[in-house]
Design a protein around this motif. Sequence first.
Motif, PDB file in Angstrom:
ATOM      1  N   GLY A  74     -88.790 -26.234   4.487  1.00  0.00           N
ATOM      2  CA  GLY A  74     -88.580 -27.615   5.289  1.00  0.00           C
ATOM      3  C   GLY A  74     -87.188 -27.578   5.989  1.00  0.00           C
ATOM      4  N   ASP A  75     -87.017 -28.748   6.408  1.00  0.00           N
ATOM      5  CA  ASP A  75     -85.651 -28.980   7.207  1.00  0.00           C
ATOM      6  C   ASP A  75     -84.497 -29.296   6.207  1.00  0.00           C
ATOM      7  OD1 ASP A  75     -83.768 -29.624   8.993  1.00  0.00           O
ATOM      8  OD2 ASP A  75     -84.741 -31.652   9.591  1.00  0.00           O
ATOM      9  N   ILE A  76     -83.765 -27.951   6.379  1.00  0.00           N
ATOM     10  CA  ILE A  76     -82.690 -28.056   5.117  1.00  0.00           C
ATOM     11  C   ILE A  76     -81.340 -27.862   5.964  1.00  0.00           C
ATOM     12  CG2 ILE A  76     -81.560 -27.231   3.211  1.00  0.00           C
ATOM     13  CD1 ILE A  76     -84.277 -25.986   2.424  1.00  0.00           C
ATOM     14  N   ARG A  77     -80.353 -28.653   5.936  1.00  0.00           N
ATOM     15  CA  ARG A  77     -79.114 -28.364   6.612  1.00  0.00           C
ATOM     16  C   ARG A  77     -77.973 -28.287   5.699  1.00  0.00           C
ATOM     17  NH1 ARG A  77     -80.095 -32.847  11.083  1.00  0.00           N
ATOM     18  NH2 ARG A  77     -82.372 -32.140  11.343  1.00  0.00           N
ATOM     19  N   PHE A  78     -76.907 -27.501   5.687  1.00  0.00           N
ATOM     20  CA  PHE A  78     -75.883 -27.339   4.677  1.00  0.00           C
ATOM     21  C   PHE A  78     -74.683 -26.704   5.169  1.00  0.00           C
ATOM     22  CE2 PHE A  78     -77.661 -23.062   4.087  1.00  0.00           C
ATOM     23  CZ  PHE A  78     -76.506 -22.262   3.575  1.00  0.00           C
ATOM     24  N   GLY A  79     -73.748 -27.125   4.560  1.00  0.00           N
ATOM     25  CA  GLY A  79     -72.259 -26.697   4.988  1.00  0.00           C
ATOM     26  C   GLY A  79     -71.626 -26.436   3.352  1.00  0.00           C
ATOM     27  N   ASP A  80     -70.207 -26.135   3.681  1.00  0.00           N
ATOM     28  CA  ASP A  80     -69.544 -25.711   2.391  1.00  0.00           C
ATOM     29  C   ASP A  80     -69.443 -27.222   1.483  1.00  0.00           C
ATOM     30  OD1 ASP A  80     -68.653 -23.429   3.552  1.00  0.00           O
ATOM     31  OD2 ASP A  80     -66.779 -24.024   3.940  1.00  0.00           O
ATOM     32  N   GLU A  81     -69.736 -28.429   1.894  1.00  0.00           N
ATOM     33  CA  GLU A  81     -69.511 -29.559   1.057  1.00  0.00           C
ATOM     34  C   GLU A  81     -70.634 -30.250   1.033  1.00  0.00           C
ATOM     35  OE1 GLU A  81     -65.811 -31.387   1.933  1.00  0.00           O
ATOM     36  OE2 GLU A  81     -64.571 -29.331   1.389  1.00  0.00           O
TER      37      GLU A  81
END
Length: 135
Positions: A74-81
């Motif tokens: 699915g729609d997953i967005r991530f960064g370091d935090e």
Amino acid sequence: AIGSARAKDMDGMKVTVVDSLAPEFAGIDVAPGSLWPANSRLHLFRLGHEIRPTVADACDSSPAVNIVDVSGEGDIRFGDEAICIRAASGPSNPLLQYIVTMEVVDASGNWTQQDVRITNADLAPAVADGDPRCP
């Protein structure tokens, strides 16, 4: 007791402490609640808020914790935090399960990774598309 002559010999001695032990995760808590219903809204999970890791290190009182990967459908967005996950089920992910890989690194560069699972039993605030807190 060390005699004065021996103590004098030790005056120029240099001691180097080397940290070779990796920090450890004592636990990772994810705020309880619900990603249900599968209404296509984005849900925000932030380190220190909805995702609360507990870490320990022998020499570094505050090692750095980051998100390094998220897997799931699915729609997953991530960064370091932070992570944003769209609440939508699919044929191969009907239970809304995601694996988040966390990493802790101490001041000497030693590191450890651990996975935590986010499911439809975990709550995060719903946010609007385009919310700047979503990576």
